[in-house]
Design an enzyme around this catalytic site. Structure first.
Site, short mmCIF file in Angstrom:
data_model
loop_
_atom_site.label_atom_id
_atom_site.label_comp_id
_atom_site.label_asym_id
_atom_site.label_seq_id
_atom_site.Cartn_x
_atom_site.Cartn_y
_atom_site.Cartn_z
CG ASP A 196 -1.16 8.56 2.56
OD1 ASP A 196 -0.27 9.11 2.06
OD2 ASP A 196 -1.68 8.40 3.62
CG ASP A 217 -1.56 1.27 1.64
OD1 ASP A 217 -2.41 1.62 0.73
OD2 ASP A 217 -1.18 1.75 2.72
CE LYS A 271 -5.28 -0.42 -1.32
NZ LYS A 271 -3.98 0.21 -0.40
N1 PLP Z 1 -7.73 8.27 -1.72
C1 PLP Z 1 -7.24 9.43 -1.51
C2 PLP Z 1 -7.78 10.88 -2.33
C3 PLP Z 1 -5.92 9.85 -0.34
O1 PLP Z 1 -5.67 10.99 -0.24
C4 PLP Z 1 -5.52 8.63 0.22
C5 PLP Z 1 -4.29 8.63 0.80
O2 PLP Z 1 -3.79 9.96 0.88
C6 PLP Z 1 -5.93 7.43 -0.29
C7 PLP Z 1 -6.98 7.36 -1.08
C8 PLP Z 1 -5.29 6.25 0.32
O3 PLP Z 1 -4.12 5.73 -0.64
P1 PLP Z 1 -3.55 4.38 0.10
O4 PLP Z 1 -4.45 3.28 -0.45
O5 PLP Z 1 -2.31 4.60 -0.79
O6 PLP Z 1 -3.25 4.22 1.37
CA CA Z 2 -2.74 3.34 3.33
#
Ligand code: PLP
Ligand code: CA
Length: 304
Positions: free
Chosen positions: A29, A27, A217
């Site tokens: 963020d 993943d 996901k």
């Molecule tokens: N969607 C948006 C708009 C976001 O800002 C974020 C995280 O910053 C995510 C989804 C989640 O991303 P990830 O699946 O990489 O945690």
């Molecule tokens: Ca994440």
């Protein structure tokens, strides 16, 4: 069942796990970065895995940029060996779904950022042009006659008019209802949060009385995209590393992968333990097999 899972691992246990697996799904963020800041040590972890011949892919529910922008972002944050083929975002996978799975026979009405629209255009999917007068109401707008799908993602320029139009299109039962992801909210620095795509999807689910098909996901579709683009992906050889139980750990479970929670993001180990101790067996799919404080804990395993 007993109290399986949530095993905090370190040192030699991490080394054994990294040796045993040959396909790593990260993943983004909360695992690789926080917004524009890389997690300390993450770039070294990724390049060390790649140098050891492991397959590494990134699975992100962030639909706001096309894949190309992710390559630039990785590079900018010090991940110099990440390529386009390793990036699976909910926007890219939505484009694949519309093009290859449902072969959408008309236009798509998109609630989302420009990056999502660009990803669809790159896949040759026609999107309804948005050029609304900000003072227009639903009565002032002509509805496009050939909209065959509504796709909802994170939209920082959401208007009531967009919701109203999407609701109108969804009255046609032949018009598909898709969501890039169903994330409820995202953490920002300073204790602030951002409502996620899931909150916008919920508004349209209520208005339409329908349920959206989720692409990101925890749906299995992203793993199907990965399996179709890499040969011989064996779920037993994969490790899914994420920071959110309800998306990443459930995604791993849904796809038959071992899962690892890293504590640099949204979910805390106590929440995982609560799910593990719950009487409701469906909650057990949210329990990680392994837990680390940060993926930087992998680094000693790469030392000789
Ligand atoms: N969607 C948006 C708009 C976001 O800002 C974020 C995280 O910053 C995510 C989804 C989640 O991303 P990830 O699946 O990489 O945690
Ligand atoms: Ca994440």
């Amino acid at each position: 069942f007993g109290f399986k899972g949530c095993q905090k691992i370190r040192g030699p246990q991490i080394r054994n796990l990294l040796e045993a697996k040959d396909f790593f799904l990260f993943d983004c963020d909360g695992v690789i970065w926080h917004g524009e800041n890389a997690i300390t040590g993450a770039a070294k972890v990724v390049s060390s895995l790649i140098r050891r011949g492991k397959n590494v892919v990134f699975v992100t529910n962030n639909c706001t940029r096309p894949r190309e922008n992710y390559v630039h972002k990785f590079y900018r944050l010090g991940f110099t060996d990440v390529m386009l083929e390793q990036i699976f975002s909910s926007s890219y996978c939505s484009a694949l779904y519309l093009r290859d799975v449902v072969k959408v026979p008309g236009q798509v009405f998109v609630i989302g950022c420009d990056g999502l629209r660009r990803e669809l255009q790159e896949a040759g999917i026609p999107c309804v042009e948005e050029a609304d007068d900000p003072d227009a109401t639903i009565y002032d707008c002509a509805l496009a006659p050939d909209v065959k799908a509504v796709l909802v993602g994170h939209d920082d320029k959401l208007t009531f008019l967009k919701l109203a139009k999407a609701s109108c299109y969804l009255k046609d039962p032949e018009c598909l209802f898709l969501a890039t992801d169903n994330d409820p909210w995202h953490p920002l620095s300073g204790g602030r949060i951002l409502p996620g795509s899931g909150s916008l999807t919920a508004a349209l689910e209520v208005a339409s009385g329908r349920k959206a098909t989720v692409i990101g996901k925890p749906s299995r579709f992203m793993f199907e995209c990965i399996s179709s683009q890499f040969s011989g992906v064996d779920p037993a050889q994969c490790l899914m590393v994420g920071d959110r139980l309800e998306t990443d750990m459930l995604f791993g479970s849904n796809c038959g992968l071992d899962t690892m929670l890293t504590l640099t993001g949204v979910s805390q180990i106590e929440e995982a333990q609560e799910y593990r101790n719950s009487d409701q067996t469906t909650n057990h799919s949210l329990v990680p097999d392994y837990v680390v404080d940060t993926i930087a804990d992998f680094l000693p395993a790469f030392e000789e």
